[in-house]
Design an enzyme around this catalytic site. Structure first.
Site, PDB file in Angstrom:
ATOM      1  N   GLN A 229       0.818  -1.040   0.214  1.00 38.69           N
ATOM      2  CA  GLN A 229      -0.039   0.130   0.102  1.00 38.69           C
ATOM      3  C   GLN A 229       0.888   1.196  -0.055  1.00 38.69           C
ATOM      4  O   GLN A 229       0.465   2.138   0.484  1.00 38.69           O
ATOM      5  CB  GLN A 229      -0.984  -0.022   1.071  1.00 38.69           C
ATOM      6  CG  GLN A 229      -2.030  -0.847   1.213  1.00 38.69           C
ATOM      7  CD  GLN A 229      -3.361  -0.517  -0.035  1.00 38.69           C
ATOM      8  OE1 GLN A 229      -3.097   0.457  -0.372  1.00 38.69           O
ATOM      9  NE2 GLN A 229      -3.698  -1.671  -0.470  1.00 38.69           N
ATOM     10  N   SER A 230       1.978   1.503  -0.771  1.00 37.00           N
ATOM     11  CA  SER A 230       2.977   2.322  -0.801  1.00 37.00           C
ATOM     12  C   SER A 230       2.329   3.480  -1.130  1.00 37.00           C
ATOM     13  O   SER A 230       2.061   3.560  -2.464  1.00 37.00           O
ATOM     14  CB  SER A 230       4.322   1.856  -1.374  1.00 37.00           C
ATOM     15  OG  SER A 230       5.072   2.897  -1.613  1.00 37.00           O
ATOM     16  N   ASN A 231       2.288   4.601  -0.523  1.00 33.10           N
ATOM     17  CA  ASN A 231       2.040   6.006  -1.050  1.00 33.10           C
ATOM     18  C   ASN A 231       3.068   6.295  -1.876  1.00 33.10           C
ATOM     19  O   ASN A 231       2.635   7.144  -3.147  1.00 33.10           O
ATOM     20  CB  ASN A 231       1.848   6.885  -0.082  1.00 33.10           C
ATOM     21  CG  ASN A 231       0.798   6.751   1.042  1.00 33.10           C
ATOM     22  OD1 ASN A 231      -0.317   6.430   0.669  1.00 33.10           O
ATOM     23  ND2 ASN A 231       1.098   6.694   2.063  1.00 33.10           N
TER      24      ASN A 231
END
Length: 322
Positions: A74-76
């Site tokens: 879920q890396s921004n």
């Protein structure tokens, strides 16, 4: 050689008063401000845009046609690297920790919308993730492509320049600023703020992304300032990590509700939620005091809320029946 940044965001971002949140935390109504770096524009916004302006600028100057970067599922940063690539007409490969199929929501949905290709590295540590990214870059070069590896979180002395500029914005927007509170993940955001504002004016709240985040801040900030930066001089709280980076803790769930119900501001469960929980703890123990000008740096990350099942459940359960 430092190459010029490529324009990607909308700056300066707003600095908004937060009197109701201040009162709920035990501060005066004029003590607390929110730096809206969730409103940087591109790809859903967030702090990574400031870093990507520099790191992608260097990649373009070196002739890259493909961006490669790493992160959690879920890396921004991965999401915004994909958005930057789309805007600039580049290909992008995201090397993510974990395996496909666990989720199709949150940042992962936007990764697909931006046209990113995903390479799943499995349950690896940072060294394993770096090795997987190096392998992807080697395969791309063998195919005749020109990949540029953007560092984890966009963080490094180069990417931190984006947050040195943010620190300069804050100086101009709020003279007399005492403390800027920010989530501490890969280290580049805090490092840039420290370079601009000084070690005593930045409070970093560790989110559990690195084993030694203070060392990263020192390494990234030192090249950007003539002032001494040491781990001992940094203001770092490590009391909000809880069970780990991906876990939703009770203080973080409370912080998400508090920001939403006092100011209508949405935080995420991994970074900004922990940062606000850390600010609340800092007020309770006197590290941040009434009468001082404090800025909460909202680094974005809203899509991550929808990729975090426990946070979504907690939010839905907050709605009462009529």
């Amino acid at each position: 050689m430092t190459h010029p940044p490529v324009p990607l965001g909308t700056f300066p971002t707003p600095l908004e008063p937060a009197p109701r949140l201040a009162a709920a935390l035990g501060l005066g109504p004029e003590d607390l401000w929110v730096k809206r770096d969730d409103l940087t524009g591109l790809g859903g916004g967030g702090n990574k845009i400031r870093k990507l302006e520099w790191t992608v600028g260097a990649a373009l100057a070196e002739g890259a046609d493909t961006l490669v970067t790493t992160g959690a599922a879920q890396s921004n940063h991965a999401r915004l690297t994909a958005a930057a690539a789309a805007r600039l007409g580049l290909d992008v490969v995201l090397v993510l920790r974990g395996a496909p199929g666990a989720s199709r929501s949150g940042n992962l949905a936007l990764d697909g919308l931006f046209g990113a290709r995903l390479a799943w590295a499995g349950e690896v540590d940072q060294a394993g993730l770096d090795a997987a990214a190096a392998e992807v870059c080697a395969r791309l070069r063998a195919e005749g492509r020109r990949p540029a590896l953007i560092p984890f979180g966009g963080s490094g002395p180069l990417g931190a320049r984006g947050y040195a500029r943010c620190g300069e914005e804050l100086r101009a927007q709020l003279p007399g600023l005492r403390t800027a509170v920010v989530a501490l993940g890969s280290g580049g955001t805090m490092a840039g703020l420290v370079a601009a504002l000084g070690t005593g004016s930045v409070l970093g709240v560790d989110v559990g992304a690195l084993a030694d985040p203070a060392a990263a801040v020192v390494a990234f900030a030192a090249p950007l300032t003539s002032k001494e930066v040491t781990a001992e001089r940094l203001r770092v709280r490590r009391d909000q990590v809880g069970a780990g980076y991906a876990a939703l803790t009770v203080p973080v769930a409370e912080a998400l509700r508090l920001a939403a119900r006092t100011e209508g501001i949405v935080l995420d469960p991994t970074y900004t939620g922990r940062a606000l929980a850390g600010l609340a703890a800092a007020v309770r123990d006197g590290d941040v005091r009434p009468g001082e000008k404090t800025v909460f740096v909202h680094t974005g990350g809203l899509p991550g809320l929808f990729g975090h099942p426990a946070a979504v459940t907690a939010a839905e359960e907050g709605a009462g029946a009529y």
